[in-house]
Design a protein around this motif. Sequence first.
Motif, PDB file in Angstrom:
ATOM      1  N   GLY A 418       0.788  -1.225   0.000  1.00 33.23           N
ATOM      2  CA  GLY A 418       0.000   0.000   0.000  1.00 33.23           C
ATOM      3  C   GLY A 418       0.818   1.271   0.000  1.00 33.23           C
ATOM      4  O   GLY A 418       0.271   2.367   0.018  1.00 33.23           O
ATOM      5  N   CYS A 420       2.498   2.605  -2.357  1.00 29.12           N
ATOM      6  CA  CYS A 420       2.299   3.402  -3.569  1.00 29.12           C
ATOM      7  C   CYS A 420       0.995   4.185  -3.502  1.00 29.12           C
ATOM      8  O   CYS A 420       0.918   5.315  -3.972  1.00 29.12           O
ATOM      9  CB  CYS A 420       2.327   2.496  -4.800  1.00 29.12           C
ATOM     10  SG  CYS A 420       1.229   1.079  -4.690  1.00 29.12           S
ATOM     11  N   SER A 431      -0.808  -0.005  -7.282  1.00 32.67           N
ATOM     12  CA  SER A 431      -0.660  -1.440  -7.098  1.00 32.67           C
ATOM     13  C   SER A 431      -1.564  -2.187  -8.069  1.00 32.67           C
ATOM     14  O   SER A 431      -1.131  -3.082  -8.809  1.00 32.67           O
ATOM     15  CB  SER A 431      -1.015  -1.791  -5.653  1.00 32.67           C
ATOM     16  OG  SER A 431      -1.310  -3.142  -5.521  1.00 32.67           O
ATOM     17  N   CYS A 464       8.102   1.974  -4.003  1.00 32.55           N
ATOM     18  CA  CYS A 464       7.763   0.545  -4.076  1.00 32.55           C
ATOM     19  C   CYS A 464       8.897  -0.331  -3.559  1.00 32.55           C
ATOM     20  O   CYS A 464       9.978  -0.365  -4.138  1.00 32.55           O
ATOM     21  CB  CYS A 464       7.424   0.139  -5.503  1.00 32.55           C
ATOM     22  SG  CYS A 464       7.055  -1.613  -5.643  1.00 32.55           S
ATOM     23  N   PRO A 465       8.680  -1.065  -2.466  1.00 31.59           N
ATOM     24  CA  PRO A 465       9.745  -1.913  -1.924  1.00 31.59           C
ATOM     25  C   PRO A 465      10.022  -3.115  -2.817  1.00 31.59           C
ATOM     26  O   PRO A 465      11.049  -3.759  -2.675  1.00 31.59           O
ATOM     27  CB  PRO A 465       9.205  -2.344  -0.564  1.00 31.59           C
ATOM     28  CG  PRO A 465       7.736  -2.251  -0.688  1.00 31.59           C
ATOM     29  CD  PRO A 465       7.454  -1.136  -1.653  1.00 31.59           C
ATOM     30  N   SER A 466       9.107  -3.428  -3.715  1.00 34.90           N
ATOM     31  CA  SER A 466       9.329  -4.543  -4.631  1.00 34.90           C
ATOM     32  C   SER A 466      10.065  -4.100  -5.883  1.00 34.90           C
ATOM     33  O   SER A 466      10.265  -4.892  -6.793  1.00 34.90           O
ATOM     34  CB  SER A 466       7.992  -5.183  -5.007  1.00 34.90           C
ATOM     35  OG  SER A 466       7.453  -5.876  -3.911  1.00 34.90           O
ATOM     36  N   LEU A 470       6.742   0.844 -11.753  1.00 38.85           N
ATOM     37  CA  LEU A 470       5.338   1.212 -11.977  1.00 38.85           C
ATOM     38  C   LEU A 470       5.189   2.341 -12.985  1.00 38.85           C
ATOM     39  O   LEU A 470       4.422   2.250 -13.937  1.00 38.85           O
ATOM     40  CB  LEU A 470       4.708   1.624 -10.636  1.00 38.85           C
ATOM     41  CG  LEU A 470       4.608   0.504  -9.596  1.00 38.85           C
ATOM     42  CD1 LEU A 470       4.383   1.066  -8.202  1.00 38.85           C
ATOM     43  CD2 LEU A 470       3.483  -0.435  -9.962  1.00 38.85           C
TER      44      LEU A 470
ATOM     45  N   VAL B 287      -5.146  -3.297   0.415  1.00 42.74           N
ATOM     46  CA  VAL B 287      -4.044  -2.428   0.018  1.00 42.74           C
ATOM     47  C   VAL B 287      -4.409  -0.957   0.225  1.00 42.74           C
ATOM     48  O   VAL B 287      -3.545  -0.107   0.360  1.00 42.74           O
ATOM     49  CB  VAL B 287      -3.651  -2.743  -1.443  1.00 42.74           C
ATOM     50  CG1 VAL B 287      -4.726  -2.304  -2.406  1.00 42.74           C
ATOM     51  CG2 VAL B 287      -2.321  -2.145  -1.805  1.00 42.74           C
TER      52      VAL B 287
END
Lengths: 486, 349
Positions: A418, A420, A431, A464-466, A470, B287
Amino acid sequence: MSNGTSQDPPKGAGGTWRPMIARMLAGLRPASARPGGHGSGLLRIFRKRKTFPHGIYPVEHKEWTADKPIRRLPFAPVLVLPLAQHRGAPSQPLVQVGQEVVRGEPIARAAGFVSVPMHAPATGVIQAIDLAPTPEGPKTMAIFLKVYQADPQQVLFDTGHDIDSMTNEEVVAAVQEAGLVGLGGAAFPSHVKLMPPKDAVIDTVIVNGCECEPYLTCDHRVMLEQTDALVRGIRLIMRVTGAKRAIIGVEDNKLNAVDQIRAKLPANLPITAEAVESKYPQGAEKMLIKSLLGKEVPVGGLPAHVGVAVFNVGTLAQIGDLLPKGRGLIERVVTVSGPAVTNPGNFMVPIGTPVRFLLNHVGTKPTLGQVILGGAMMGMSVSSIDVPVTKGVSGIVALERDEDDPARRQVYPCIKCGECLKACPINLNPSMLGELAQAREYGLMAQGYNLDQCFECGSCAYVCPSNIPLTQYFRIAKSINRERKN
Amino acid sequence: MVKGIEIRTSPHLKRALNVQQIMRSVVYAMLPICAFAIWQFGLSAALLLATTTGAAVATEAWFSRLRGAGNTVADWSAVITGILLGLTLPPGFPLWMAAVAAFVGIGLGKALFGGLGYNVMNPALIGRAFVQAAFPVAITTWTPAFAPSRFVELIPTTLTAPFMRPESVTDWIAGLGVDSWTGATPLAMQKFQHVETPAWDTFAGLVSGSAGETSALLILVCGLWLAWRGCLDWRIPASVLAGAALTALPFWLVDPGLYPSPWFVLSSGGLMLAAWFMASDMVASPVTPWGAIIYGVFIGALTVIIRLFGGLVEGVMYAILLGNAAGPLISAWTQPRVYGAVKKARAKS
Ligand code: SF4
Ligand code: SF4
């Protein structure tokens, strides 16, 4: 934890102990309170600065150049002047190869209303009109001007205007004649903004002095050093748009600029300078309008529809400076900074100066990995440093390579954290949009999830930690949708 | 001067926090809780935690080999699942059953959905729910905290041979010489005998229960640290706890003799651990920011309702699994309102 880009300050940026302590403190603070995080936000409730919801706090390193006055550089041997360095139709050349031109002389004219002319940034001879590299990659037509280095470089084209007696139409025409475009990066012809749509009434001019992009300080220096021209420009624009008031919005990391402007503002004029929170992307038109006025530009509408016209401080300072003199835009202030730069600074750069020339001048470190035109958040990384500085380029940021940090590059699946959603200033759901992009559901992205409202600010990809790219996904999705429509 | 510059797409800056670091922080935050569990329940708890963690990691490695898409153990999420599972089991839980729970949790709860990021429910709770159904006796066999011999001998059930029924611990406990052992956790005592354990004991964790759920205080501190690091959405634990306290309040006001106080509800059982470390599982929770709050309140309220009126002593596990299941729906309901949306009805956010 190291912060993505190297924290090493360039030499000469206020000794070494200050950044060292700052770095140690940054390590102690939690990710949420650090400028990069935006987590709880609980601590910020007590800070009463005008602002907009969401956004991010990247490490800015403006201290590397904020105190460096604008300096002039020698002329590059050859200036490269692309005919399309603004939004709209490319200018049309007025000169031939071999022709001598004087600094300030028009060398290309506007091709229609949404277009601007171009002036010779130096006295010299036209060497060629040929293809030149652009930051985007493909080549574009440009005028190559060989500079006469021995020439005194006086500007000879001073027609002069008495701006107080000019009609509004004459001002609009003069702004176009001066070749002025938005200097904040958009490079949209300024005179077009002076002619708002028929159904809108402008009551407020917002002067954008936020400069929220990390590293950049050129607007900051303009506000400090060209305050009179800025105020002159604001008054002129207020008159032309019919606005009842003007608000100069400045991020609170530049409070000395606010003081300076307030000191120079004539009393009894409805112009105010206001500090807003230092947060990215505060300088985006829609965000600044929300921060200062609490209004939202309706989806699909223009700022004019909420009675606002937004101009960048650099643009207004140029209007205030050039119009009375009757000159064209031939130079601009550029910040050259970044971890890979040895001697960062703010420079008055003739339009067309190749980036290579500037980088040679400030010196780069062997670790140089990436050169960005504009800011580090929204700017464009160049494939060749032979590209020139154009009217819309506010900064050159040189970053170090970071291959040795695979943790930064590895892409994980979306973990639905969450972050983002809490970063997106437009309040989208990046997301969900990211998942749809991976599934190639580009149409649904636009229809169900407001893809078209995304202005590619990069906040979501930043947090974004991933490490999901995006913003790039959204850029691609939008261009595919655009193609499908045609 | 310049050679081989790279071309990238904007943004060119990136926050340093990545998935691996978040997951590692969660592991760090659980370590003090593990240490407390071991101090309280001794060798058996240590072996239990080692078994669940080892089995979870091994399962993750095996499935990621099957999938053939790189080793996903490195993201640390399997370690979290393993530790979390160990913390929710009774300290004397037979090790072979614990390994089964870890295998089921990672295998059924996560790998089958496609791995990290795709699991609908919290894998540790899937594992625990499975063994709760499969081994109802073992999972409700409690042993006293702070048994004097806890560092020299194992709880007899720990080393039960695979597929054998664990022996009874009654005689063993009697031999320990722990006074006032009733064989029930504070939750059960409240529910069936309406005896509320003193608040400080449940809050500090000086009571018996699952290995890692006893000290609400310690869990609170570790959870707050995690939220402060930005590795956890504070909205979720805050709304779970608020939802539970507010649901319990009216009943307690009506009949304090029969119903537990909100204070007891918050500090007892697995609620605190679940609120901070399980409900907050990013992947399985909504989310959207508002979705997170609705989800949290839902879980908190449901937990109390199961505790007060259900057949079970503790309801938080099923409450979270239900919350997880409702998550996508809650997310869909609470899509953010885009800037400048034309209907100006909701000026909020
Ligand atoms: S890039 Fe688009 S989606 Fe991402 S934060 Fe900016 S506006 Fe939102
Ligand atoms: S896209 Fe990235 S920031 Fe957004 S929820 Fe997924 S992992 Fe988090």
